[in-house]
Design an enzyme around this catalytic site. Structure first.
Site, PDB file in Angstrom:
ATOM      1  N   GLY A  14     -51.756 -19.594  23.954  1.00 47.66           N
ATOM      2  CA  GLY A  14     -51.000 -19.373  22.720  1.00 47.66           C
ATOM      3  C   GLY A  14     -49.604 -19.951  22.807  1.00 47.66           C
ATOM      4  O   GLY A  14     -48.622 -19.269  22.532  1.00 47.66           O
ATOM      5  N   GLY A  18     -43.155 -20.492  19.490  1.00 48.78           N
ATOM      6  CA  GLY A  18     -42.662 -19.172  19.845  1.00 48.78           C
ATOM      7  C   GLY A  18     -42.445 -18.944  21.327  1.00 48.78           C
ATOM      8  O   GLY A  18     -42.034 -19.838  22.068  1.00 48.78           O
ATOM      9  N   SER A 141     -45.586  -5.967  25.263  1.00 55.43           N
ATOM     10  CA  SER A 141     -44.565  -5.717  24.251  1.00 55.43           C
ATOM     11  C   SER A 141     -43.979  -4.334  24.463  1.00 55.43           C
ATOM     12  O   SER A 141     -44.649  -3.450  25.025  1.00 55.43           O
ATOM     13  CB  SER A 141     -45.169  -5.798  22.849  1.00 55.43           C
ATOM     14  OG  SER A 141     -44.275  -5.308  21.853  1.00 55.43           O
ATOM     15  N   TYR A 154     -51.962  -2.848  17.069  1.00 55.23           N
ATOM     16  CA  TYR A 154     -51.197  -3.759  17.923  1.00 55.23           C
ATOM     17  C   TYR A 154     -50.669  -3.023  19.151  1.00 55.23           C
ATOM     18  O   TYR A 154     -50.805  -3.510  20.289  1.00 55.23           O
ATOM     19  CB  TYR A 154     -50.047  -4.368  17.125  1.00 55.23           C
ATOM     20  CG  TYR A 154     -49.099  -5.222  17.930  1.00 55.23           C
ATOM     21  CD1 TYR A 154     -49.481  -6.487  18.360  1.00 55.23           C
ATOM     22  CD2 TYR A 154     -47.812  -4.777  18.239  1.00 55.23           C
ATOM     23  CE1 TYR A 154     -48.604  -7.285  19.095  1.00 55.23           C
ATOM     24  CE2 TYR A 154     -46.936  -5.569  18.968  1.00 55.23           C
ATOM     25  CZ  TYR A 154     -47.332  -6.823  19.396  1.00 55.23           C
ATOM     26  OH  TYR A 154     -46.473  -7.608  20.119  1.00 55.23           O
TER      27      TYR A 154
END
Length: 264
Positions: A14, A18, A141, A154
């Protein structure tokens, strides 16, 4: 401290934009050859052009594959057989309502955020163990600790990544391979950055003002009072992938601006 990764091959999933893109840049600057990944050929090709323009001396390759599927993961493994460094960065998030979500939405996000990293680690970590050196990093995260009510799915996937990271670190303990997780906080990345741009346009304010409003209402415990940059997150990842970080494994390392109110 001079981090030197020359001779090491890194895969960053990914990574066409970003945080993943910044990690690819950072690892390449440290001397690693870097394989980037994205879902579509055009995004991968565009990212490769940008990286090669910025860092003409570095070595890059790209694989377009949807790692949320077993088929896409198998394609990456077939194209890139082994690696010294694996950064499982692939992931996304959607604002949603818990009571309205369908099972398929939960399962799709789990495949993308969790199983993509599980499959990649399952393929690449054994080779690292055999060679006696390796680095596996999961980009989790602060939402793994502070579960957001507007993105419960999430938060669940990010907590799951911590479990996988710690368990894998235990499994490969003593082999020269380290496994760690990095927990960014609110970051000016593609996903959250675009959300703030759209919010600013909708409310007739600047992006900085939109970010400040977000922090005040959603993350008031921030200690730096701003979004982190993708480069700040990448700096932690590059360090944890280095020779100098050989004493750190099984850890959850925060780059959250102090959002999580905990000394551990």
């Amino acid at each position: 401290m001079k981090i030197e990764l020359k001779g090491r091959k890194a895969i960053v999933t990914g990574s066409t934009a970003g945080i993943g893109f910044a990690i690819a840049q950072g690892l390449a600057r440290a001397g690693a050859s870097v394989v980037i990944n994205g879902r579509g050929e055009q995004r991968v090709a565009a990212a490769l052009v940008e990286l090669r323009t910025q860092l003409p001396e570095a070595e890059f390759a790209g694989v377009a594959a949807d790692l949320s599927t077993a088929e896409g993961s198998a394609l990456l493994a077939a194209r890139i057989n082994d690696a010294d460094i694996l950064v499982n960065n692939l992931g996304t998030a959607y604002v949603n309502g818990f009571f309205d979500q369908k099972d398929e939405e939960w399962l799709d996000l789990f495949q993308l955020n969790v199983m993509s990293g599980v499959r990649a680690a399952r393929h690449y970590a054994p080779g690292m163990v055999n060679r006696g050196w390796g680095r596996v990093v999961f980009i989790s995260s602060e939402s793994a600790v502070n579960i957001p009510k507007e993105m419960i799915d999430y938060g669940m996937t990010k907590t799951a990544q911590l479990s996988v990271s710690r368990g894998l670190a235990e499994l490969v303990g003593g082999t020269g391979v380290t496994v760690n997780a990095v927990l960014p906080g609110p970051t000016r990345s593609e996903i959250l950055g675009n959300w703030m741009v759209a919010t600013a346009a909708e409310q007739g304010i600047t992006q900085d003002e939109a970010e400040q409003n977000f922090l005040k209402t959603m993350r008031p415990t921030t200690l730096i009072n701003r979004f982190t940059t993708t480069e700040e997150v990448a700096n932690m990842v590059v360090y944890i992938c280095s020779e100098q970080a050989s004493g750190t494994s099984g850890a959850a390392l925060r780059v959250d601006g102090g959002v999580v109110r905990s000394i551990f």
